[in-house]
Motif scaffolding. Sequence first.
Motif, mmCIF file in Angstrom:
data_model
loop_
_atom_site.group_PDB
_atom_site.id
_atom_site.type_symbol
_atom_site.label_atom_id
_atom_site.label_comp_id
_atom_site.label_asym_id
_atom_site.label_seq_id
_atom_site.Cartn_x
_atom_site.Cartn_y
_atom_site.Cartn_z
ATOM 1 N N GLN A 1 4.678 0.719 12.534
ATOM 2 C CA GLN A 1 3.975 0.330 11.671
ATOM 3 C C GLN A 1 4.044 1.451 10.288
ATOM 4 O O GLN A 1 4.490 2.592 10.813
ATOM 5 N N ARG B 1 -0.568 -11.609 12.987
ATOM 6 C CA ARG B 1 -1.191 -10.982 12.121
ATOM 7 C C ARG B 1 -2.618 -11.673 12.453
ATOM 8 O O ARG B 1 -3.072 -12.439 11.734
ATOM 9 N N GLU C 1 2.682 2.428 8.594
ATOM 10 C CA GLU C 1 1.190 3.371 8.808
ATOM 11 C C GLU C 1 1.484 4.611 9.778
ATOM 12 O O GLU C 1 0.812 5.401 9.945
ATOM 13 N N LYS D 1 1.153 -0.955 -0.286
ATOM 14 C CA LYS D 1 -0.083 0.541 0.057
ATOM 15 C C LYS D 1 1.165 1.148 0.115
ATOM 16 O O LYS D 1 1.838 1.302 0.612
HETATM 17 MG MG MG Z 1 0.704 -3.950 7.457
#
Ligand code: MG
Length: 656
Positions: free
Chosen positions: A421, A523, A423, A278
């Motif tokens: 992360q 995860r 992000e 992403k």
């Molecule tokens: Mg990730």
Amino acid sequence: MSTIDSVLQENRLFPPSEDFRIKANVSGMEGYNALCEKANNDYEGFWAELARDLVTWKKPFNKVLDETNAPFFKWFEDGELNISYNCLDRHLDARGDKTAIIFEADDGSSKHITYRQLHAQVCQFANALKAQGVKKGDRVVIYMPHSIEAVVAMQSCARIGAIHSVVFGGFSAGALRDRIQDAAATLVITANEGVRGGKPVPLKAVVDEALGLEGSESIKNVIVYRRADHDNVAFKAGRDLWWHELTQSQPAQCEPEWMNAEDPLFILYTSGSTGKPKGIQHTTGGYLLGALVTMKWVFDYREGDVYWCTADVGWITGHSYVCYGPLAIGATQVVFEGVPTYPDAGRFWSMIAKHKVTTFYTAPTAIRSLIKLGADLPKQHDLSSLRILGTVGEPINPEAWIWYYEVVGGSRCPIVDTWWQTETGANMIAPLPGAVATKPGSCTLPLPGIMADIVDEAGAPVDPGKGGALVIKRPWPSMVRTIWNDAERFKKTYFPEEFNGKLYLAGDSAHFDENGYIWIMGRIDDVLNVSGHRLGTMEIESALVANPLVAEAAVVGKPHEIKGEAVVAFVVLKQARPEGEEARRIAKELREWVAHEIGKIAQPDEIRFGDNLPKTRSGKIMRRLLRVIAKGEEITQDVSTLENPAILDQLRHSAL
Ligand code: MG
Ligand code: ATP
């Protein structure tokens, strides 16, 4: 509501020494609690005060947080600044002659560069970019070896307001083209050739290949840094330009472009552990604050430190803890071009001794492989300069933690296990080393001002000992602003409807222990469901790694008629990969070991041995591929970020 069961027990506790605590930037739990209380009582005031203290603003901000267009949050939106000014110019008076970067090349030679020299290089290169017509908002792809020049390239983009997108120098032409295309970049900065582990890395040739592929037509120029001492690369007239020729006549002053706090700073693609990468977009003001405050709190930065983060600039860790954080706080840092195993597996340890590194930050995958290649090697070097060790990227298995603590850190250095992360922009959950006692395998407590929680599928908090989804309940300054070109995917991925769009969903599973410590369990996508018990991957893997024979392990689920899912473990031993009878004997031993360590429920039905595990180029285990192999199916997923494709074949044939 279904939660995740925790089976691992780990009770070893390592409080900071008295001496460490007294000198620390955040001292003792009183210090930590006081900051948390401040953040709880006045969230915006807390962040505003830090932003005023740590960041140098051209125009001060009046607005702190804007939530009107949630989840597209804005921080300090009427403030103006430049991040390169914060990393360089503001240090020139007090620290102009201080070493900013100690660069060690692959061949072992090293050089020092001061803040003043780095500033001059950045200004010259920024001027060169402007002369090529690069302007604020343009996207520039950086495909460079890990080097001073990579930092110069990033800082120069930031200085003129161009948005950089760094692509790790090990990615293929296809992956490079995808990133050029997604960002519609106009310029690539690369080197003629890199060198890692004594071998040439043909960077320019890969760029040429990428630019020959459909989708990269937006590129107008390629700037080539002459890393290897030859001109032996193809040059396309009118498109390709030498770095040294462009910069030599440029002035060593360049007025920074004053950026709005919310202007984009960079795009960076995630590692691709769980799917297609992403394009994470970060902005200037909040991101800088995150990098600075964590340098101060988590790495307990003090003048005189020699900081070394081993991550490549191609990863978020290399952005926040090589290019921006250490420079913004005025540190001396090591930048290392090579690999930890060349010329031998003692390279990290000899470099720590040579450069008197105080703060060393690396990844569990590196630690596990260095244990495998030479558990005693650190003892041959003087590591007494170290005062803090850090890890990032994956959960660190408690046995690897203990080795790192004892053998590398001499049982003297706190380990900051930092969960974060691409992000999040900066460390989010990590022990403040002078305050929070550490536990092997736990990233411990959220940083002050980070409202982390763990919830079940309905968004309700789970009880201690029960696993759920890790979420962040309030926006924080250094958070991702959007996915480049894909605001919908941003919303769906991180602020899903199932939580009313209110919680940031990290994508990891975790649980609190009875002390409120956070344990990352793996995860969410990787959670196993065995006979009605939902199990994270981390605990079973850690139980395997705790066996003296095992170097590394990854577990996945495979459909099972009765149990729902069966546990399949892929294991790398410290010794050579066993075969036949020996393999079956060790597999049996390991199955019994897991049953004994954490219980029969977590016992693998199947164990397979490999020389290695499939990993992303940033060193993370790609369990999604192992899941496919365990089922005996063909891999049809995105493998653009896979480091070692050959291993898939070996593992496919590894059933005992
Ligand atoms: Mg990730
Ligand atoms: P993708 O999002 O494309 O699947 P990725 O999640 O691997 O890739 P990154 O942003 O590089 O991409 O990695 C962040 C992830 O790394 C976290 O979500 C977490 O799973 C893991 N991680 C990072 N640090 C830690 C840590 N200290 N402990 C446990 N896990 C960690």
